[in-house]
Motif scaffolding. Structure first.
Motif, PDB file in Angstrom:
ATOM      1  N   ASN A 221     -54.218 -20.955  31.110  1.00  0.00           N
ATOM      2  CA  ASN A 221     -54.973 -20.941  32.369  1.00  0.00           C
ATOM      3  C   ASN A 221     -54.377 -20.015  33.434  1.00  0.00           C
ATOM      4  OD1 ASN A 221     -56.818 -22.887  31.375  1.00  0.00           O
ATOM      5  ND2 ASN A 221     -55.427 -24.553  31.987  1.00  0.00           N
ATOM      6  N   ALA A 222     -53.514 -19.096  33.000  1.00  0.00           N
ATOM      7  CA  ALA A 222     -52.889 -18.199  33.980  1.00  0.00           C
ATOM      8  C   ALA A 222     -52.975 -16.730  33.578  1.00  0.00           C
ATOM      9  CB  ALA A 222     -51.429 -18.586  34.196  1.00  0.00           C
ATOM     10  N   GLY A 223     -52.669 -16.422  32.316  1.00  0.00           N
ATOM     11  CA  GLY A 223     -52.713 -15.021  31.915  1.00  0.00           C
ATOM     12  C   GLY A 223     -51.696 -14.714  30.835  1.00  0.00           C
ATOM     13  N   TYR A 224     -51.046 -13.567  30.971  1.00  0.00           N
ATOM     14  CA  TYR A 224     -50.092 -13.115  29.959  1.00  0.00           C
ATOM     15  C   TYR A 224     -48.749 -12.784  30.607  1.00  0.00           C
ATOM     16  CZ  TYR A 224     -54.108 -12.744  26.859  1.00  0.00           C
ATOM     17  OH  TYR A 224     -55.208 -13.032  26.108  1.00  0.00           O
ATOM     18  N   LEU A 225     -47.695 -12.957  29.814  1.00  0.00           N
ATOM     19  CA  LEU A 225     -46.327 -12.707  30.274  1.00  0.00           C
ATOM     20  C   LEU A 225     -45.618 -11.853  29.238  1.00  0.00           C
ATOM     21  CD1 LEU A 225     -43.751 -13.520  32.063  1.00  0.00           C
ATOM     22  CD2 LEU A 225     -43.445 -15.350  30.389  1.00  0.00           C
ATOM     23  N   PHE A 226     -45.045 -10.712  29.684  1.00  0.00           N
ATOM     24  CA  PHE A 226     -44.176  -9.947  28.787  1.00  0.00           C
ATOM     25  C   PHE A 226     -42.801 -10.577  28.898  1.00  0.00           C
ATOM     26  CE2 PHE A 226     -41.729  -6.344  27.156  1.00  0.00           C
ATOM     27  CZ  PHE A 226     -42.510  -6.025  26.040  1.00  0.00           C
ATOM     28  N   ALA A 227     -42.363 -11.242  27.814  1.00  0.00           N
ATOM     29  CA  ALA A 227     -41.285 -12.207  27.893  1.00  0.00           C
ATOM     30  C   ALA A 227     -39.875 -11.653  27.725  1.00  0.00           C
ATOM     31  CB  ALA A 227     -41.510 -13.314  26.846  1.00  0.00           C
TER      32      ALA A 227
END
Length: 233
Positions: A221-227
């Motif tokens: 429910n927020a998006g994407y993260l490059f971890a």
């Protein structure tokens, strides 16, 4: 002797475009001029500029949208010039990544001074030309991705642009709207699911297991993260 800095002027008014180019050439800069965003992208694809002087009001893609897309891919300094001198326009221009804002009409000496200052700042703080993570290498200028085995990975233009946005904003959750805004500007469709498709394809090419991704993570429910935090190069 150092090579002359390369500047691209993006201005739809032919008289202003010619005047600015003549001023900067006289100062020893290598200048190319574009009447719109489409022409700019063609020029920039051949050889990355050291500075972009960018008008806001243009036919087709406007200067703010162009600046937003450019900033998603590159940290080349951008000087916005505009007849729209309202404080809000200046704030918006700087918030989306422009380095300076010059209202029209401007004095030639001021344009030259601002140009020199931006190029001097760039030379004192080298621009990030690439990033590496887990053996993968991204070259922003060449728009290429190299695998840990040293092989060039085939990416579409959209996939590379997405990778550039993610690796330039690591460890930060980016919503689909954030990503679409960076890639496409205001013209993006709020219901466009192409980001999800491109993320899926990019994961596959990065060998990032979609069932348990370690690089591009989905935040519910927020998006994407490059971890991971890439190393600048």
């Amino acid at each position: 002797m150092a090579a002359a800095s390369r500047i691209i002027i993006v201005e739809d008014d032919p008289e202003i475009r010619s005047l600015v180019r003549a001023l900067l050439v006289q100062e020893g800069y290598v200048c190319e001029a574009a009447e719109d965003a489409e022409r700019f992208w063609r020029i920039a694809a051949i050889d990355a500029p050291d500075l972009v002087i960018l008008d806001i009001m243009m036919p087709g893609e406007d200067g703010l949208s162009l600046c937003r897309r450019l900033r998603a891919q590159s940290d080349v300094p951008v000087l916005i010039t505009s007849a729209r001198a309202e404080p809000l326009d200046r704030v918006i221009g700087l918030e989306i990544g422009a380095d300076d804002y010059l209202s029209k009409p401007f004095e030639p000496r001021e344009l030259i001074a601002r140009t020199r200052a931006l190029l001097r700042r760039t030379r004192s703080a080298p621009r990030q030309r690439g990033a590496s993570f887990g053996g993968w290498r991204v070259d922003y200028g060449a728009r290429s991705l190299t695998s840990p085995e040293g092989e060039i990975v085939e990416l579409t233009s959209g996939e590379f642009d997405l990778l550039a946005v993610l690796t330039r904003h690591p460890l930060r959750v980016l919503s689909r709207d954030d990503i679409m805004d960076a890639l496409h500007g205001r013209s993006a469709d709020a219901f466009d699911r192409s980001i999800d498709i491109q993320v899926s394809r990019l994961r596959r090419k990065l060998r990032d297991d979609p069932r348990s991704p370690q690089l591009i993570r989905t935040v519910r429910n927020a998006g994407y993260l490059f971890a991971v935090q890439p190393e600048a190069s």
